[in-house]
Design an enzyme around this catalytic site. Structure first.
Site, PDB file in Angstrom:
ATOM      1  N   PHE A 116       0.844  -1.193   0.000  1.00 40.09           N
ATOM      2  CA  PHE A 116       0.000   0.000   0.000  1.00 40.09           C
ATOM      3  C   PHE A 116       0.883   1.248   0.000  1.00 40.09           C
ATOM      4  O   PHE A 116       1.835   1.337   0.779  1.00 40.09           O
ATOM      5  CB  PHE A 116      -0.897  -0.022   1.244  1.00 40.09           C
ATOM      6  CG  PHE A 116      -1.964   1.023   1.248  1.00 40.09           C
ATOM      7  CD1 PHE A 116      -3.092   0.881   0.442  1.00 40.09           C
ATOM      8  CD2 PHE A 116      -1.860   2.144   2.039  1.00 40.09           C
ATOM      9  CE1 PHE A 116      -4.092   1.845   0.439  1.00 40.09           C
ATOM     10  CE2 PHE A 116      -2.859   3.118   2.046  1.00 40.09           C
ATOM     11  CZ  PHE A 116      -3.973   2.960   1.239  1.00 40.09           C
ATOM     12  N   ASP A 187       2.170  -6.049   7.770  1.00 37.09           N
ATOM     13  CA  ASP A 187       1.002  -5.189   7.846  1.00 37.09           C
ATOM     14  C   ASP A 187      -0.228  -6.068   7.630  1.00 37.09           C
ATOM     15  O   ASP A 187      -0.356  -6.712   6.582  1.00 37.09           O
ATOM     16  CB  ASP A 187       1.094  -4.081   6.782  1.00 37.09           C
ATOM     17  CG  ASP A 187      -0.005  -3.038   6.966  1.00 37.09           C
ATOM     18  OD1 ASP A 187      -1.107  -3.404   7.433  1.00 37.09           O
ATOM     19  OD2 ASP A 187       0.240  -1.854   6.642  1.00 37.09           O
ATOM     20  N   TYR A 212     -10.556  -0.193  11.112  1.00 44.25           N
ATOM     21  CA  TYR A 212     -11.808   0.283  10.489  1.00 44.25           C
ATOM     22  C   TYR A 212     -12.197  -0.554   9.270  1.00 44.25           C
ATOM     23  O   TYR A 212     -13.222  -0.309   8.669  1.00 44.25           O
ATOM     24  CB  TYR A 212     -11.742   1.774  10.131  1.00 44.25           C
ATOM     25  CG  TYR A 212     -10.545   2.193   9.286  1.00 44.25           C
ATOM     26  CD1 TYR A 212     -10.530   1.975   7.914  1.00 44.25           C
ATOM     27  CD2 TYR A 212      -9.452   2.823   9.870  1.00 44.25           C
ATOM     28  CE1 TYR A 212      -9.443   2.354   7.154  1.00 44.25           C
ATOM     29  CE2 TYR A 212      -8.349   3.213   9.108  1.00 44.25           C
ATOM     30  CZ  TYR A 212      -8.350   2.973   7.758  1.00 44.25           C
ATOM     31  OH  TYR A 212      -7.274   3.349   7.011  1.00 44.25           O
ATOM     32  N   LYS A 213     -11.360  -1.511   8.902  1.00 42.91           N
ATOM     33  CA  LYS A 213     -11.697  -2.387   7.776  1.00 42.91           C
ATOM     34  C   LYS A 213     -12.492  -3.583   8.318  1.00 42.91           C
ATOM     35  O   LYS A 213     -13.625  -3.404   8.743  1.00 42.91           O
ATOM     36  CB  LYS A 213     -10.416  -2.777   7.035  1.00 42.91           C
ATOM     37  CG  LYS A 213      -9.787  -1.554   6.352  1.00 42.91           C
ATOM     38  CD  LYS A 213      -8.424  -1.800   5.768  1.00 42.91           C
ATOM     39  CE  LYS A 213      -7.916  -0.528   5.081  1.00 42.91           C
ATOM     40  NZ  LYS A 213      -6.449  -0.483   4.972  1.00 42.91           N
ATOM     41  N   ARG A 359     -13.024  -3.858  -7.135  1.00 41.44           N
ATOM     42  CA  ARG A 359     -12.628  -4.642  -5.966  1.00 41.44           C
ATOM     43  C   ARG A 359     -13.856  -4.998  -5.127  1.00 41.44           C
ATOM     44  O   ARG A 359     -14.701  -4.133  -4.856  1.00 41.44           O
ATOM     45  CB  ARG A 359     -11.652  -3.778  -5.166  1.00 41.44           C
ATOM     46  CG  ARG A 359     -10.934  -4.462  -4.060  1.00 41.44           C
ATOM     47  CD  ARG A 359      -9.850  -3.554  -3.512  1.00 41.44           C
ATOM     48  NE  ARG A 359     -10.402  -2.471  -2.696  1.00 41.44           N
ATOM     49  CZ  ARG A 359      -9.793  -1.921  -1.666  1.00 41.44           C
ATOM     50  NH1 ARG A 359      -8.585  -2.333  -1.313  1.00 41.44           N
ATOM     51  NH2 ARG A 359     -10.340  -0.939  -0.977  1.00 41.44           N
TER      52      ARG A 359
HETATM   53  C1  LIG Z   1      -5.863   0.896   4.780  1.00 43.65           C
HETATM   54  C2  LIG Z   1      -4.378   0.820   4.796  1.00 43.65           C
HETATM   55  C3  LIG Z   1      -3.618   1.871   5.329  1.00 43.65           C
HETATM   56  C4  LIG Z   1      -4.273   3.133   5.809  1.00 43.65           C
HETATM   57  O1  LIG Z   1      -3.464   3.828   6.694  1.00 43.65           O
HETATM   58  P1  LIG Z   1      -4.058   5.015   7.591  1.00 43.65           P
HETATM   59  O2  LIG Z   1      -2.872   5.698   8.109  1.00 43.65           O
HETATM   60  O3  LIG Z   1      -4.885   4.355   8.680  1.00 43.65           O
HETATM   61  O4  LIG Z   1      -4.905   5.869   6.728  1.00 43.65           O
HETATM   62  C5  LIG Z   1      -2.241   1.714   5.382  1.00 43.65           C
HETATM   63  N1  LIG Z   1      -1.641   0.589   4.928  1.00 43.65           N
HETATM   64  C6  LIG Z   1      -2.342  -0.448   4.401  1.00 43.65           C
HETATM   65  C7  LIG Z   1      -1.653  -1.667   3.928  1.00 43.65           C
HETATM   66  C8  LIG Z   1      -3.738  -0.342   4.301  1.00 43.65           C
HETATM   67  O5  LIG Z   1      -4.433  -1.336   3.755  1.00 43.65           O
END
Ligand SMILES: *Cc1c(COP(=O)(O)O)cnc(C)c1O
Length: 400
Positions: A116, A187, A212-213, A359
Site C-alpha cells: 500500500f 502489515d 476500520y476495515k 474490488r
Molecule cells: C488501509 C491501509 C492503510 C491506511 O493507513 P491510515 O494511516 O490508517 O490511513 C495503510 N496501509 C495499508 C496496507 C492499508 O491497507
C-alpha cells in the site's frame, strides 16, 4: 477461550441499510448494531457526567491495551503484546524505525511493489529523515524470497495485497527473512478479521494493522501495533510521547519508555473511537476464524464462477487459487470506474482502485451466497448492457 462457533452470517448484528449488498468491508466495515447505544451512553454518561474523572473511573486510559488483547485473540498474539492509537501510517513508521534500530549495520528495507502506498511513503520519509544511506528496495511480490540478501535490515510487507487480494505466506517468508538476518514487519490491514493469523507461531518481530476495515471500528478508528514480547524491553520507540513514558504523571523532563507494550503509545488515545471499536469487538467473541475463512472462500468461489460465466469482458485480477487470496476478489475492466459507480447506484457497494480494478470484499459476517448471486446479476446487467456508459458514472470523486 472456548468458542461455540455461530452459524454464519450474523446479519442481525449489523445495521446495514435495507437492500444494500455491502462488498466493501475491506475498506470500511459496517456499523455493528449495538455500537450506537454504547457510544451514545459513553458520550452522555461518561464524557457528559464524569468528565475528567472518566480517565480513571471508566478506565479510558486502559482502553488501548484492553482492546489490543481482544484483537490479539484474532491474530494469535500473546496477551499484552498489542496496543492501539494513531493511524496505521504512524504505526508503520514506529515499527519500521524500531526495526531499523535493531540492524544498524544494514541499510535496505525490502518491500514489494504491491504494498500500500502509504506504507512505502512512510518508509521513504523515514529514510530521508534518518539520512544514513538507507534504501527502500521494491521487488515484485513473487521475488521477495529471492531478494533476501545480507544487506536487508527489514522486510516490510502487507500480507494481503489491497488491490489484488493476493496473500503472502506469512510463516514461510518470516522464516526466510529471519534466516537472512532481517527483521520482519507484517502489515495486517487486510488480514485482521479476514483470515486466520498466528503472529506468535510466525515469530515475526512486528505487526501493524487496521481496525476500520474488517474489524468494523468505524471511520478513523485507530491502528494497532504488535511487538514480539521478548523484544519489548529493549525496543527503542522513536515517537517518544508522554503516554509511552514509564510514568506519564511523574512529568519528568526526560523520556523513559514504559516497561511493556505501552511504550508504543504516543499521546492521548482517541477515546470515542476506541469505545466504538471496543464495542465492535463483541461481534467476534464467538467467532471461529477457521470457520469464517471457509465461508469467505466459498463466497469468493461462487462470485468468481458467476462473474466469469456472465461477464466475459471482466478479467480476474486476483490469484485463482483460493489459498493465495485473502478475503477479496478483484476484476480488471477497462470501464471499471464507471461500472463501479453504476453498481453503487444500485446499492451493490464495492470500490475501485486505479487504473482498472473493481474490488469486492467478502465478509461472511453479513454476506451470504444469495447476496453474491444477486450482486453478479446486477453487475452482469451493467456490463453487458453498457449501463455504465453514462456521464453521471464517469465523474471522478475525491474518494474512489
Ligand atoms: C488501509 C491501509 C492503510 C491506511 O493507513 P491510515 O494511516 O490508517 O490511513 C495503510 N496501509 C495499508 C496496507 C492499508 O491497507
Amino acid at each position: 477461550m472456548k468458542i461455540n462457533p455461530v452459524t454464519l452470517p450474523v446479519k442481525d448484528r449489523f445495521a446495514l441499510p435495507d437492500g444494500m449488498i455491502y462488498l466493501d468491508g475491506n475498506s470500511l466495515g459496517p456499523l455493528p448494531r449495538h455500537v450506537d447505544g454504547i457510544l451514545s451512553s459513553m458520550v452522555t454518561d461518561q464524557w457528559g457526567k464524569h468528565l475528567i474523572k472518566g480517565w480513571n473511573q471508566d478506565d479510558w486510559m486502559g482502553q488501548p491495551m484492553r482492546v489490543g488483547n481482544r484483537i490479539g485473540r484474532l491474530v494469535g498474539a500473546p496477551r499484552d503484546s498489542i496496543t492501539l492509537g494513531d493511524t496505521l501510517s504512524i504505526k508503520v513508521f514506529q515499527a519500521l524505525a524500531s526495526a531499523l534500530h535493531m540492524r544498524p549495520e544494514r541499510t535496505v528495507i525490502l518491500s514489494d511493489s504491491g504494498n500500500f502506498p502509504s506504507d512505502l511513503y512512510m518508509a521513504e520519509g523515514l529514510i530521508k529523515h534518518l539520512d544514513k544511506g538507507h534504501e527502500l528496495r521494491l521487488v515484485s511480490p513473487e521475488a521477495v524470497e529471492s531478494s533476501l540478501s545480507d544487506d536487508v535490515a527489514v522486510v516490510m510487507l502487507t500480507q494481503v495485497d489491497y488491490r489484488s487480494g493476493r496473500m503472502h505466506d506469512m510463516q514461510k517468508i518470516t522464516q526466510l527473512a529471519q534466516q537472512a538476518g532481517a527483521v520482519m514487519i507484517w502489515d495486517l490491514a487486510h488480514s485482521a478479521g479476514a483470515v486466520p493469523v498466528d503472529l506468535a507461531s510466525s515469530g515475526c518481530e512486528f505487526a501493524v494493522g487496521c481496525t476500520y476495515k474488517y474489524l468494523n471500528g468505524g471511520p478513523g478508528a485507530p491502528a494497532f501495533v504488535y511487538v514480539r514480547p521478548d523484544l519489548i524491553p529493549n525496543l527503542s520507540p522513536v515517537l517518544s510521547g508522554w503516554l509511552g513514558h514509564a510514568a506519564p504523571f511523574a512529568f519528568e523532563t526526560s523520556y523513559r519508555p514504559a516497561a511493556d507494550i505501552e511504550r508504543m503509545r504516543v499521546g492521548t488515545p482517541p477515546v470515542l473511537q476506541l469505545t466504538a471499536l471496543e464495542a465492535a469487538m463483541d461481534v467476534w467473541d464467538d467467532m471461529d476464524m477457521l470457520a469464517l475463512r471457509e465461508a469467505s472462500i466459498h463466497l469468493q468461489e461462487v462470485f468468481i464462477a458467476e462473474v466469469e460465466a456472465s461477464c466475459p469482458e471482466l478479467v480476474l485480477a486476483s490469484p485463482r487459487n483460493f489459498a493465495e487470496r485473502g478475503s477479496q476478489v478483484s476484476f480488471a475492466f477497462e470501464h471499471g470506474y464507471a461500472a463501479m459507480q453504476a453498481l453503487i447506484a444500485q446499492d451493490v457497494i464495492g470500490d475501485f482502485r486505479a487504473p482498472n480494478i473493481m474490488r469486492f470484499g467478502f465478509t461472511p459476517l453479513y454476506i451470504d451466497e444469495e447476496d453474491v448471486r444477486r450482486s453478479v446479476e446486477i453487475l452482469a446487467d451493467i456490463v453487458n448492457n453498457r449501463l455504465w456508459d453514462n456521464p453521471e458514472f464517469k465523474k471522478t470523486r475525491r474518494v474512489t
